[in-house]
Write a protein that holds these residues in place. Structure first.
Motif, PDB file in Angstrom:
ATOM      1  N   THR A  70       0.840  -1.188   0.000  1.00  0.00           N
ATOM      2  CA  THR A  70       0.000   0.000   0.000  1.00  0.00           C
ATOM      3  C   THR A  70       0.880   1.244   0.000  1.00  0.00           C
ATOM      4  N   THR A  71       0.271   2.370  -0.299  1.00  0.00           N
ATOM      5  CA  THR A  71       1.019   3.633  -0.305  1.00  0.00           C
ATOM      6  C   THR A  71       0.610   4.575   0.813  1.00  0.00           C
ATOM      7  N   ASP A  72      -0.520   4.304   1.467  1.00  0.00           N
ATOM      8  CA  ASP A  72      -0.989   5.240   2.493  1.00  0.00           C
ATOM      9  C   ASP A  72      -1.676   4.565   3.671  1.00  0.00           C
ATOM     10  N   LEU A  73      -1.559   3.231   3.786  1.00  0.00           N
ATOM     11  CA  LEU A  73      -2.205   2.526   4.892  1.00  0.00           C
ATOM     12  C   LEU A  73      -1.185   2.295   6.009  1.00  0.00           C
ATOM     13  N   TRP A  74      -1.170   3.210   6.965  1.00  0.00           N
ATOM     14  CA  TRP A  74      -0.254   3.123   8.100  1.00  0.00           C
ATOM     15  C   TRP A  74      -0.946   2.412   9.252  1.00  0.00           C
ATOM     16  N   GLN A  75      -0.188   1.560   9.930  1.00  0.00           N
ATOM     17  CA  GLN A  75      -0.731   0.859  11.083  1.00  0.00           C
ATOM     18  C   GLN A  75       0.276   0.929  12.223  1.00  0.00           C
ATOM     19  N   SER A  76      -0.234   1.084  13.432  1.00  0.00           N
ATOM     20  CA  SER A  76       0.657   1.153  14.588  1.00  0.00           C
ATOM     21  C   SER A  76       1.279  -0.212  14.857  1.00  0.00           C
ATOM     22  N   THR A  77       2.555  -0.208  15.227  1.00  0.00           N
ATOM     23  CA  THR A  77       3.278  -1.455  15.523  1.00  0.00           C
ATOM     24  C   THR A  77       3.824  -1.485  16.943  1.00  0.00           C
ATOM     25  N   SER A  78       3.660  -0.407  17.674  1.00  0.00           N
ATOM     26  CA  SER A  78       3.999  -0.413  19.095  1.00  0.00           C
ATOM     27  C   SER A  78       3.303   0.766  19.763  1.00  0.00           C
ATOM     28  N   SER A  79       2.934   0.559  21.017  1.00  0.00           N
ATOM     29  CA  SER A  79       2.295   1.634  21.769  1.00  0.00           C
ATOM     30  C   SER A  79       2.518   1.411  23.250  1.00  0.00           C
ATOM     31  N   LEU A 133      12.815  -2.571  19.190  1.00  0.00           N
ATOM     32  CA  LEU A 133      12.038  -2.327  20.403  1.00  0.00           C
ATOM     33  C   LEU A 133      12.692  -2.973  21.613  1.00  0.00           C
ATOM     34  N   VAL A 134      13.193  -4.185  21.439  1.00  0.00           N
ATOM     35  CA  VAL A 134      13.825  -4.891  22.554  1.00  0.00           C
ATOM     36  C   VAL A 134      15.061  -4.139  23.043  1.00  0.00           C
ATOM     37  N   ASP A 135      15.869  -3.641  22.106  1.00  0.00           N
ATOM     38  CA  ASP A 135      17.078  -2.897  22.496  1.00  0.00           C
ATOM     39  C   ASP A 135      16.727  -1.627  23.262  1.00  0.00           C
ATOM     40  N   LEU A 136      15.726  -0.888  22.764  1.00  0.00           N
ATOM     41  CA  LEU A 136      15.307   0.333  23.459  1.00  0.00           C
ATOM     42  C   LEU A 136      14.744   0.016  24.841  1.00  0.00           C
TER      43      LEU A 136
END
Length: 363
Positions: A70-79, A133-136
C-alpha cells in the motif's frame, strides 16, 4: 502514574504505577497516524503537552509502519497501553512473591518494568518480534536498575530458555492461546491475554488444567491490542491481504433469512469469531441506495448480503455467509448469550468453545 481507587485494580499495582515513571518509556508519541507530526519530549515547545499526555490514562502510539503493498495505509506497531488497562490485566495475573512471569510483547518496556518492580528482575522474561524495540526497552528498563531476561523472537513460541513460568501475560492480541505457552506454564499457572479477531475482542484468564490444556472464561472487558505479528516489518497479524478482489462473474447468488441486526450483537460476533475463523471482516457500504453488508475472509473468500432483498452473493474457497448462518443458529439455540458466558479450552489438539462451564461444549 496515579491509578488509585480504580475498579478492579489491586492497590499494590496502583503503588507500582505511582513508583515507575511512564515518561521514561514514552519519550515521544504519534497523536495521529494520518499525519507525520510527532510529540517529542525533547522539544522544549512540546514538553509540557507531552508530559501531560504521558501521565493521562491514554494509549499512546510510539511506532508505526506502512502496510506492504500500500502507499498510504499506516498501522501502529507499538504503543504504550492505557495504564488502567495494564493495571487491570496485571491484577488479573494474580501474582505472588517468587512467581516467574513471561510477557509476550515487550513493546516500550513499561509493563516489564512494572513487573520487575513488583516481583524482581530475576523473575521476569519478555519477548518481542522487533529487535529495535527490545534494544530500546532494555536500555530504558536498565536506567531504572532492572535487568529482566529480554529476547527477540516470535512471541507465539514463548520463551523456552527461561521456562517454566507461573504466569504468562500477553500485551498483544491472539486469536487463540498458542500451544507453546501452555507447555511452558507451571502446573496451576495462569495466562492473561486479549483473544481477538477482526470481529470481537475480549480479555481472557486461562488456568492450567494439569492435562496439557488451559481453560478460561471471557471477561466483559475488551483489550483491542495490536496483533501478535508473524513478521517484524508487516503490521498485519499474518502478512495477509488487506483487501479482497471481488469478481462478480463467477459468484454464486442465493437467498437468506438472516436478520442483519444479529451482526451487531457482541455475543454473536464473539461466537462467530471463535467458530468461524475464516470470516475476517464485516462492514457496510451503499449500492443503488441499498445498504450492503460486505464480508471478507481468508484466502480471498468474500460475500455480500443485501438485507432489503434477502439475497447473498459469494465466491471463494468457502461460503462465508454459510458460516455466519450456522453461527446465528447456534447463538439462537443457546438463548443469545453475551460474551462473558463463553469460554474456551485450548490444548495441542485444538480449541473447544463452551458456554457457562467447560463441561458444556458447544463447538
Amino acid at each position: 502514574m496515579q491509578l488509585a481507587d480504580r475498579d478492579g485494580v489491586d492497590s499494590q499495582w496502583s503503588a507500582a504505577f505511582a513508583d515507575v515513571p511512564r515518561h521514561i518509556f514514552v519519550p515521544r508519541f504519534y497523536p495521529d497516524l494520518n499525519a507525520p507530526e510527532v510529540v517529542d519530549g525533547a522539544d522544549p515547545d512540546q514538553r509540557s503537552y507531552w508530559l501531560d499526555e504521558v501521565y493521562t490514562d491514554k494509549s499512546l502510539v510510539t511506532q508505526y509502519a506502512l502496510t506492504p503493498g500500500t502507499t498510504d495505509l499506516w498501522q501502529s506497531t507499538s504503543s504504550s497501553t492505557r495504564p488502567s488497562l495494564m493495571a487491570r490485566m496485571l491484577t488479573l495475573l494474580d501474582v505472588d512473591a517468587g512467581h516467574r512471569v513471561l510477557e509476550i510483547g515487550t513493546g516500550t518496556g513499561y509493563n516489564a518494568a512494572l513487573l520487575c518492580h513488583y516481583l524482581g528482575s530475576t523473575n521476569i522474561a519478555s519477548v518481542d518480534i522487533d529487535p529495535g524495540l527490545v534494544d530500546l526497552a532494555r536500555d530504558r528498563i536498565a536506567a531504572l536498575g532492572y535487568r529482566p531476561a529480554l529476547a527477540t523472537g516470535d512471541g507465539a513460541l514463548g520463551m523456552a530458555d527461561h521456562a517454566p513460568y507461573d504466569r504468562i501475560i500477553a500485551t498483544c492480541a491472539v486469536q487463540t492461546i498458542p500451544a507453546p505457552w501452555i507447555t511452558q506454564l507451571q502446573p496451576g499457572g495462569l495466562i492473561v491475554a486479549d483473544v481477538r479477531g477482526d470481529l470481537a475482542s475480549s480479555l481472557l484468564v486461562a488456568r492450567d488444567n494439569g492435562d496439557g490444556t488451559v481453560s478460561g472464561r471471557f471477561l466483559a472487558e475488551p483489550g483491542h491490542f495490536m496483533w501478535l505479528r508473524a513478521h517484524v516489518n508487516d503490521p498485519l497479524r499474518d502478512g495477509g491481504q488487506v483487501a479482497t478482489h471481488i469478481d462478480y462473474d463467477d459468484a454464486h447468488e442465493r437467498t437468506t433469512r438472516l436478520d442483519p441486526g444479529i451482526l451487531n450483537e457482541p455475543g454473536f460476533r464473539l461466537l462467530l469469531q471463535l467458530t468461524a475463523p475464516d470470516v475476517r471482516q464485516i462492514w457496510t457500504s451503499t449500492r443503488d441506495d441499498n445498504t450492503i453488508i460486505r464480508i471478507s475472509g481468508s484466502g480471498g473468500a468474500w460475500a455480500e448480503f443485501n438485507p432489503a432483498a434477502d439475497t447473498v452473493i459469494h465466491d471463494g474457497h468457502t461460503d462465508l455467509f454459510a458460516h455466519i448462518e450456522r453461527a446465528a443458529t447456534l447463538w439462537s439455540q443457546h438463548g443469545h448469550p453475551q460474551p462473558s458466558s463463553f469460554g474456551i479450552t485450548v490444548g495441542s489438539t485444538g480449541q473447544t468453545v463452551w458456554l457457562d462451564s467447560p463441561q458444556h461444549s458447544i463447538a
